[in-house]
Design a protein around this motif. Structure first.
Motif, PDB file in Angstrom:
ATOM      1  N   ILE A  50       3.576   2.454  -7.646  1.00  0.00           N
ATOM      2  CA  ILE A  50       4.253   1.408  -6.866  1.00  0.00           C
ATOM      3  C   ILE A  50       3.184   0.456  -6.331  1.00  0.00           C
ATOM      4  N   THR A  51       3.405  -0.819  -6.582  1.00  0.00           N
ATOM      5  CA  THR A  51       2.502  -1.849  -6.090  1.00  0.00           C
ATOM      6  C   THR A  51       3.316  -2.876  -5.316  1.00  0.00           C
ATOM      7  N   ASP A  52       2.695  -4.005  -4.999  1.00  0.00           N
ATOM      8  CA  ASP A  52       3.395  -5.047  -4.262  1.00  0.00           C
ATOM      9  C   ASP A  52       4.419  -5.796  -5.112  1.00  0.00           C
ATOM     10  N   GLU A  53       4.347  -5.619  -6.410  1.00  0.00           N
ATOM     11  CA  GLU A  53       5.295  -6.290  -7.305  1.00  0.00           C
ATOM     12  C   GLU A  53       6.692  -5.722  -7.084  1.00  0.00           C
ATOM     13  N   VAL A  54       7.680  -6.567  -7.007  1.00  0.00           N
ATOM     14  CA  VAL A  54       9.058  -6.133  -6.860  1.00  0.00           C
ATOM     15  C   VAL A  54       9.539  -5.654  -8.216  1.00  0.00           C
ATOM     16  N   PRO A  55      10.120  -4.440  -8.297  1.00  0.00           N
ATOM     17  CA  PRO A  55      10.570  -3.950  -9.601  1.00  0.00           C
ATOM     18  C   PRO A  55      11.666  -4.832 -10.166  1.00  0.00           C
ATOM     19  N   ALA A  56      11.661  -5.001 -11.489  1.00  0.00           N
ATOM     20  CA  ALA A  56      12.680  -5.801 -12.164  1.00  0.00           C
ATOM     21  C   ALA A  56      14.010  -5.076 -12.105  1.00  0.00           C
ATOM     22  N   GLU A  60      -2.415   0.592  -5.275  1.00  0.00           N
ATOM     23  CA  GLU A  60      -2.784  -0.152  -4.077  1.00  0.00           C
ATOM     24  C   GLU A  60      -1.615  -1.003  -3.632  1.00  0.00           C
ATOM     25  N   ARG A  61      -1.360  -0.966  -2.327  1.00  0.00           N
ATOM     26  CA  ARG A  61      -0.269  -1.732  -1.738  1.00  0.00           C
ATOM     27  C   ARG A  61      -0.792  -2.579  -0.586  1.00  0.00           C
ATOM     28  N   HIS A  62      -0.148  -3.740  -0.400  1.00  0.00           N
ATOM     29  CA  HIS A  62      -0.555  -4.665   0.662  1.00  0.00           C
ATOM     30  C   HIS A  62       0.622  -5.141   1.506  1.00  0.00           C
ATOM     31  N   THR A  63       1.823  -4.676   1.180  1.00  0.00           N
ATOM     32  CA  THR A  63       3.009  -5.110   1.928  1.00  0.00           C
ATOM     33  C   THR A  63       3.724  -3.903   2.512  1.00  0.00           C
ATOM     34  N   HIS A  64       4.390  -4.128   3.625  1.00  0.00           N
ATOM     35  CA  HIS A  64       5.150  -3.057   4.262  1.00  0.00           C
ATOM     36  C   HIS A  64       6.268  -2.572   3.340  1.00  0.00           C
ATOM     37  N   GLU A  65       6.898  -3.483   2.599  1.00  0.00           N
ATOM     38  CA  GLU A  65       7.977  -3.107   1.685  1.00  0.00           C
ATOM     39  C   GLU A  65       7.473  -2.174   0.583  1.00  0.00           C
ATOM     40  N   ALA A  66       6.341  -2.512  -0.022  1.00  0.00           N
ATOM     41  CA  ALA A  66       5.782  -1.646  -1.074  1.00  0.00           C
ATOM     42  C   ALA A  66       5.384  -0.295  -0.500  1.00  0.00           C
ATOM     43  N   LEU A  67       4.849  -0.283   0.711  1.00  0.00           N
ATOM     44  CA  LEU A  67       4.461   0.977   1.335  1.00  0.00           C
ATOM     45  C   LEU A  67       5.693   1.837   1.632  1.00  0.00           C
ATOM     46  N   ILE A  81      -3.709  -0.432  11.712  1.00  0.00           N
ATOM     47  CA  ILE A  81      -4.469  -0.017  10.533  1.00  0.00           C
ATOM     48  C   ILE A  81      -4.566  -1.177   9.554  1.00  0.00           C
ATOM     49  N   THR A  82      -5.789  -1.502   9.166  1.00  0.00           N
ATOM     50  CA  THR A  82      -6.016  -2.581   8.204  1.00  0.00           C
ATOM     51  C   THR A  82      -6.383  -2.057   6.820  1.00  0.00           C
ATOM     52  N   MET A 122       4.390   5.542  10.499  1.00  0.00           N
ATOM     53  CA  MET A 122       3.098   5.206   9.897  1.00  0.00           C
ATOM     54  C   MET A 122       3.118   3.769   9.371  1.00  0.00           C
ATOM     55  N   VAL A 123       4.212   3.387   8.726  1.00  0.00           N
ATOM     56  CA  VAL A 123       4.335   2.016   8.218  1.00  0.00           C
ATOM     57  C   VAL A 123       4.245   1.025   9.378  1.00  0.00           C
ATOM     58  N   ALA A 124       4.888   1.344  10.494  1.00  0.00           N
ATOM     59  CA  ALA A 124       4.864   0.467  11.665  1.00  0.00           C
ATOM     60  C   ALA A 124       3.460   0.326  12.244  1.00  0.00           C
ATOM     61  N   GLY A 125       2.599   1.295  11.997  1.00  0.00           N
ATOM     62  CA  GLY A 125       1.229   1.244  12.494  1.00  0.00           C
ATOM     63  C   GLY A 125       0.286   0.384  11.665  1.00  0.00           C
ATOM     64  N   MET A 126       0.796  -0.165  10.566  1.00  0.00           N
ATOM     65  CA  MET A 126      -0.040  -1.006   9.708  1.00  0.00           C
ATOM     66  C   MET A 126      -0.104  -2.431  10.272  1.00  0.00           C
ATOM     67  N   ALA A 127      -1.261  -3.045  10.122  1.00  0.00           N
ATOM     68  CA  ALA A 127      -1.439  -4.446  10.530  1.00  0.00           C
ATOM     69  C   ALA A 127      -0.607  -5.340   9.608  1.00  0.00           C
ATOM     70  N   PRO A 128      -0.390  -6.597   9.990  1.00  0.00           N
ATOM     71  CA  PRO A 128       0.345  -7.510   9.108  1.00  0.00           C
ATOM     72  C   PRO A 128      -0.332  -7.663   7.737  1.00  0.00           C
ATOM     73  N   LYS A 129      -1.658  -7.628   7.719  1.00  0.00           N
ATOM     74  CA  LYS A 129      -2.407  -7.673   6.462  1.00  0.00           C
ATOM     75  C   LYS A 129      -3.188  -6.371   6.354  1.00  0.00           C
ATOM     76  N   PHE A 130      -2.941  -5.625   5.272  1.00  0.00           N
ATOM     77  CA  PHE A 130      -3.596  -4.332   5.110  1.00  0.00           C
ATOM     78  C   PHE A 130      -3.754  -4.012   3.628  1.00  0.00           C
ATOM     79  N   THR A 131      -4.549  -2.980   3.370  1.00  0.00           N
ATOM     80  CA  THR A 131      -4.696  -2.399   2.032  1.00  0.00           C
ATOM     81  C   THR A 131      -4.466  -0.908   2.169  1.00  0.00           C
ATOM     82  N   TYR A 132      -3.568  -0.372   1.345  1.00  0.00           N
ATOM     83  CA  TYR A 132      -3.304   1.064   1.306  1.00  0.00           C
ATOM     84  C   TYR A 132      -3.554   1.519  -0.119  1.00  0.00           C
ATOM     85  N   ARG A 133      -4.633   2.260  -0.324  1.00  0.00           N
ATOM     86  CA  ARG A 133      -5.070   2.671  -1.659  1.00  0.00           C
ATOM     87  C   ARG A 133      -5.023   4.186  -1.781  1.00  0.00           C
TER      88      ARG A 133
END
Length: 156
Positions: free
Chosen positions: A148-154, A46-53, A116-117, A25-36
Motif C-alpha cells: 500500500i502506497t499513497d496511490e489511490v487503488p483503481a 512507504e506512505r506519506h498520507t494519513h489515508e494510505a497509513l 511523528i515526522t 497512532m495515525v492521529a499522532g503523525m504530523a501533517p507531512k510524514f514518511t512511514y516506511r
C-alpha cells in the motif's frame, strides 16, 4: 523528564494498537510524514498520507488480527523540536490456521513538537514473508497483494 514522557507516550501508543486502536497512532503523525516498512511484501512500502497509513493498518489487522505488541526498549534522544526514538518490540499474533506469528520489530522515529515526522520499521522479513506465504496458501490473497502506497487503488 521530557525523554521519560516521550517513552511513556510511545509505550502507550503500542498498547493502544494492541487494543485495536491503531487510529491513535495515525492521529499522532504530523501533517507531512514518511512511514516506511522495509521489505518486499504486502506490508512493506512507504506512505506519506494519513489515508494510505489507515489503509495499511486496516490490511495489517485483516492479515494479522489481534496483534499484540510488547515493548522491550524505548530510547529517546533530543528535544521537542527534534526528537529521535528507537524501539525494540516483540509482536505476537494468533493466526487463522492455528499457528502463531512471532517476531521482533525495531522502529526508528523522528518527532517534531509531539508529532511523528518519520517512522522506519525493520522486522525479520524472512519470518514475516513465510507467514504471509502461509496465509496466501490458505486462500488469503491479500497476503500477496502489492504494498500500500499513497496511490489511490483503481476501481475494480
Amino acid at each position: 523528564m521530557y525523554h521519560r514522557f516521550v517513552a511513556g507516550k510511545v509505550r502507550q501508543a503500542f498498547a493502544e494498537i494492541s487494543a485495536g486502536n491503531w487510529e491513535a497512532m495515525v492521529a499522532g503523525m504530523a501533517p507531512k510524514f514518511t512511514y516506511r516498512f522495509y521489505g518486499d511484501h504486502a506490508l512493506s512500502g512507504e506512505r506519506h498520507t494519513h489515508e494510505a497509513l489507515r489503509r495499511w493498518w486496516e490490511r495489517c489487522f485483516r492479515l494479522l488480527p489481534e496483534t499484540r505488541f510488547e515493548v522491550r526498549d524505548v530510547l529517546v534522544a533530543g528535544w521537542p523540536w527534534h526528537t529521535k526514538v528507537a524501539t525494540a518490540v516483540t509482536v505476537d499474533v494468533g493466526l487463522a490456521d492455528g499457528t502463531r506469528y512471532q517476531n521482533v520489530v525495531h522502529q526508528f522515529l523522528t518527532m517534531r513538537w509531539g508529532k511523528i515526522t518519520e517512522v522506519r520499521t525493520l522486522e525479520d522479513t524472512a519470518v514475516l514473508e513465510r507467514t504471509l506465504d502461509r496465509l496466501a496458501a490458505a486462500g488469503i490473497e491479500e497476503a500477496h497483494a502489492a504494498p500500500i502506497t499513497d496511490e489511490v487503488p483503481a476501481a475494480a
